[in-house]
Design an enzyme around this catalytic site. Structure first.
Site, mmCIF file in Angstrom:
data_model
loop_
_atom_site.group_PDB
_atom_site.id
_atom_site.type_symbol
_atom_site.label_atom_id
_atom_site.label_comp_id
_atom_site.label_asym_id
_atom_site.label_seq_id
_atom_site.Cartn_x
_atom_site.Cartn_y
_atom_site.Cartn_z
ATOM 1 N N ARG A 49 3.188 -11.727 11.146
ATOM 2 C CA ARG A 49 4.004 -12.295 10.077
ATOM 3 C C ARG A 49 5.017 -11.295 9.548
ATOM 4 N NH1 ARG A 49 0.666 -15.179 8.406
ATOM 5 N NH2 ARG A 49 -0.755 -14.143 9.781
ATOM 6 N N THR A 50 4.656 -10.039 9.436
ATOM 7 C CA THR A 50 5.624 -9.074 8.911
ATOM 8 C C THR A 50 6.810 -8.950 9.863
ATOM 9 O OG1 THR A 50 3.869 -7.854 7.795
ATOM 10 C CG2 THR A 50 5.949 -6.716 8.123
ATOM 11 N N LYS A 78 4.971 7.774 27.253
ATOM 12 C CA LYS A 78 5.343 8.974 28.013
ATOM 13 C C LYS A 78 5.209 10.234 27.164
ATOM 14 C CE LYS A 78 8.640 6.211 30.686
ATOM 15 N NZ LYS A 78 10.066 5.806 30.757
ATOM 16 N N ARG A 99 6.508 0.050 11.428
ATOM 17 C CA ARG A 99 5.059 0.013 11.170
ATOM 18 C C ARG A 99 4.387 1.013 12.097
ATOM 19 N NH1 ARG A 99 1.208 -5.122 10.469
ATOM 20 N NH2 ARG A 99 2.332 -4.995 8.502
ATOM 21 N N HIS A 127 2.800 -0.631 1.858
ATOM 22 C CA HIS A 127 3.434 -1.774 2.520
ATOM 23 C C HIS A 127 4.327 -2.422 1.456
ATOM 24 C CE1 HIS A 127 4.275 -4.997 5.093
ATOM 25 N NE2 HIS A 127 3.102 -5.551 5.243
#
Lengths: 301, 301, 301
Positions: A49-50, A78, A99, A127
């Protein structure tokens, strides 16, 4: 906002918050034009949802997004550092939404780049854009002043809770925290709230405070926090609500949840007038439109 | 269309179908403007062509898409129900395209949201937008009336076949089904076709009907349907076509396949005038443009 | 460009290269309008910067992209051939960017479709759009004529190196190759360079040539190339640079790297005026805008 980045709810004053919420309320009717802006989505952890909400917000502003994809399918595999990744990406995009599983990741990233960085969750940290949409939902449904809010569930690990509690100290809000002993607010968060003069009380039983609440903010209690399955079930069962639980609540109670829910809120609550969690999720779009437009300088053009 | 959702080919009347196909034929020359519309892509199962085709169609309409990403990288992993996921997403998007492994998933989802839902495949159930592009391709190449069509391969599990056979009952079409005994049409599908008055026959040998066919629709026989590898090879080999197989066919035979193919159609067929499967895949774009535009109300603006 | 596809740096003449670089220098100020064009991104191997850079470039041209997603989440898993995948996708998109683990994949794909194909890396083969942004960066910082460039690291497997060395034969450039014995240029590449009349020398020690260099192009030495961990460490340590290493370099030395780096370039180099690798990555956007616009015919409209 006069900020370059949005890293933590702590950086937001009451004026900052009200400016974003005021703009969010009207932005869909009169969207600024960000056709020339590109937003980078860097999600090092799963999100539905974010990520979709930021993606939608940018597109509703007329802008475009570029997506790093999953960490497994990227250069991270990598061995590239986050500092290198964001320094490359700032050459592609006009702002970055990040995030990351590590607390402090967004702040560190912001020190390496000249484009705005939005923290969309950094481990157990912050958040803040979730907090803005939570505040927007509270303001629309119960008002932000003379507010009594209950915050229930996993108060120890929930970054959503920490950001929201901090932001609420800007308003005349009584915060009632309800959780099992083992998932109480961290000492550091409690300390910061007291320092900020917040009106805070802690409870283990929802029934003690339910009748007085204007808003009940429910969060998920995660199974993996408990070494013992039986202990988890005993605890989780006490912090689960259904229509019967809400019999003693005010008719005007607003029930919120950052989602996804598992079974903290029974489906029979969905059809009551209390249920506000889907509206809350939907508010992510106008709030993030207002936030992105402010960071991108859209209103000044 | 006068429908809110597209869930099954069964819901489509001849008029519905012809309206979409007629619009598809001209939509590229005169696309309606969906610049303000956002389409959500929720694919709970792998897909290349269906997802890219809807994505392209929406962008050719001037609109934008937001993508949930893979189920593994989403909230689904945290235990969220499909009903909750779609109720969140309806706040982001103006329509939802859904693929899900469970039969009936799209219908269930449609009952929880107010935006149009398109079923892009639900287990062994339906895939109605595939049917529309199949019908479009048949109409362009052989016509939909006085049609003799052979449908060959895995008739038991293929949702593409079930949707197409159902939709063809709206037209004057003779349907010849060709498959091994173990992969015949399910009894329920056969029953529905007879109820609808369809002209249906079943065969185990392509040679019996090949010379009479206007269209041969080939589908993939999946190895995993057979407990025994040798049995699979014996069966699959009989339902594989190459240029030699087609020696007895009409010069005008149209060969179709929903793709991806593995080896049901040999590469030497690709350069014959019969080969229509890439054109068929390409038709997904105008047909889905017409479909999305109708569901989004684009033509009325 | 008068080419239909960009498959290899070998196909590019000096005029081709200069046309793209000249256009790249001004394209951001005066972008052509590709609002009606769709670019397909087919990445069969992980990529962050190349994929995001093409995605950004297309969006900065006003166009849109459709992404196949990861190979695991696509029809490839069902056994579809690359030839079939690209023949389907050419019906969706106006151009295709392809990365694939097999050398020669892009060339093969280009033979099956009518839309332009850009090779974004084919195994140990070529990566010509990387070469164009490398040349752009060299031209901006050191000039492409009377140039002395050192190319260091894994010269055996690095497709970036092979493409760049080949393209530099169009200019008056002295190429100094620096690597351990076991990672020298492949014999075939050395042969082609000599055939083209390139001024090439090979070294095992950077110190021999460092003071004379205008540009030092560093590449990553991959652990997996060495059967023995100790041998890897001994070798990699010799081809790692830091601020102290650069004491003997010219003040005007430009240090480049295709990124991602692991530890070939120490972080203390980042803040020196030599460091040009992030600028180099950023140049991917205007260079790919110019390239895509040329292939899509944007300038002729």
């Amino acid at each position: 906002m006069r900020h370059d980045h949005l890293l933590s709810a702590n950086q937001l004053s009451r004026d900052d918050i009200e400016a974003v919420l005021d703009r969010a309320a009207t932005i869909a009717d009169d969207p600024p034009d960000h056709a020339d802006d590109v937003l980078a989505l860097l999600f090092f952890e799963p999100s539905t949802r974010t990520k979709m909400s930021f993606d939608t917000a940018m597109k509703r502003l007329g802008g475009t997004t570029v997506d790093m994809g999953s960490a497994e399918a990227s250069s991270v595999k990598k061995g590239e550092t986050l500092a290198d990744t964001v320094r490359v990406v700032e050459g592609y995009a006009d702002a970055i939404v990040l995030r990351h599983p590590s607390e402090g990741a967004a702040k560190m990233a912001s020190e390496f780049v000249d484009v705005p960085v939005v923290n969309a969750g950094d481990g157990a940290g912050q958040h803040p854009s979730q907090t803005l949409l939570d505040l927007y939902t509270i303001r629309e449904n119960a008002g932000l002043d003379d507010l009594t809010i209950g915050i229930m569930g996993d108060l120890k690990y929930g970054r959503t809770v920490h950001s929201l509690a901090s932001a609420l100290t800007n308003f005349d809000a009584r915060q009632q925290f309800i959780s099992p002993e083992s998932l109480r607010l961290p000492r550091s968060v409690r300390f910061d709230l007291h320092e900020a003069g917040a009106q805070v009380r802690e409870h283990t039983d929802l029934a003690e405070v339910l009748p007085d609440l204007d808003v009940l903010y429910v969060t998920r209690i995660q199974r993996e926090r408990f070494p013992d399955e039986n202990e988890y079930r005993a605890v989780a069962g006490q912090y689960r609500i259904d229509e019967a639980t809400l019999a003693d609540a005010s008719d005007d109670l607003t029930v919120m949840h950052p989602l996804p829910r598992v079974d903290e809120i029974a489906p029979d609550v969905d059809s009551t007038p209390h249920a506000t969690y889907f509206e809350q999720a939907h508010n992510g779009v106008p709030v993030r439109m207002a936030l992105l437009s402010a960071l991108l300088g859209g209103e000044d053009r």
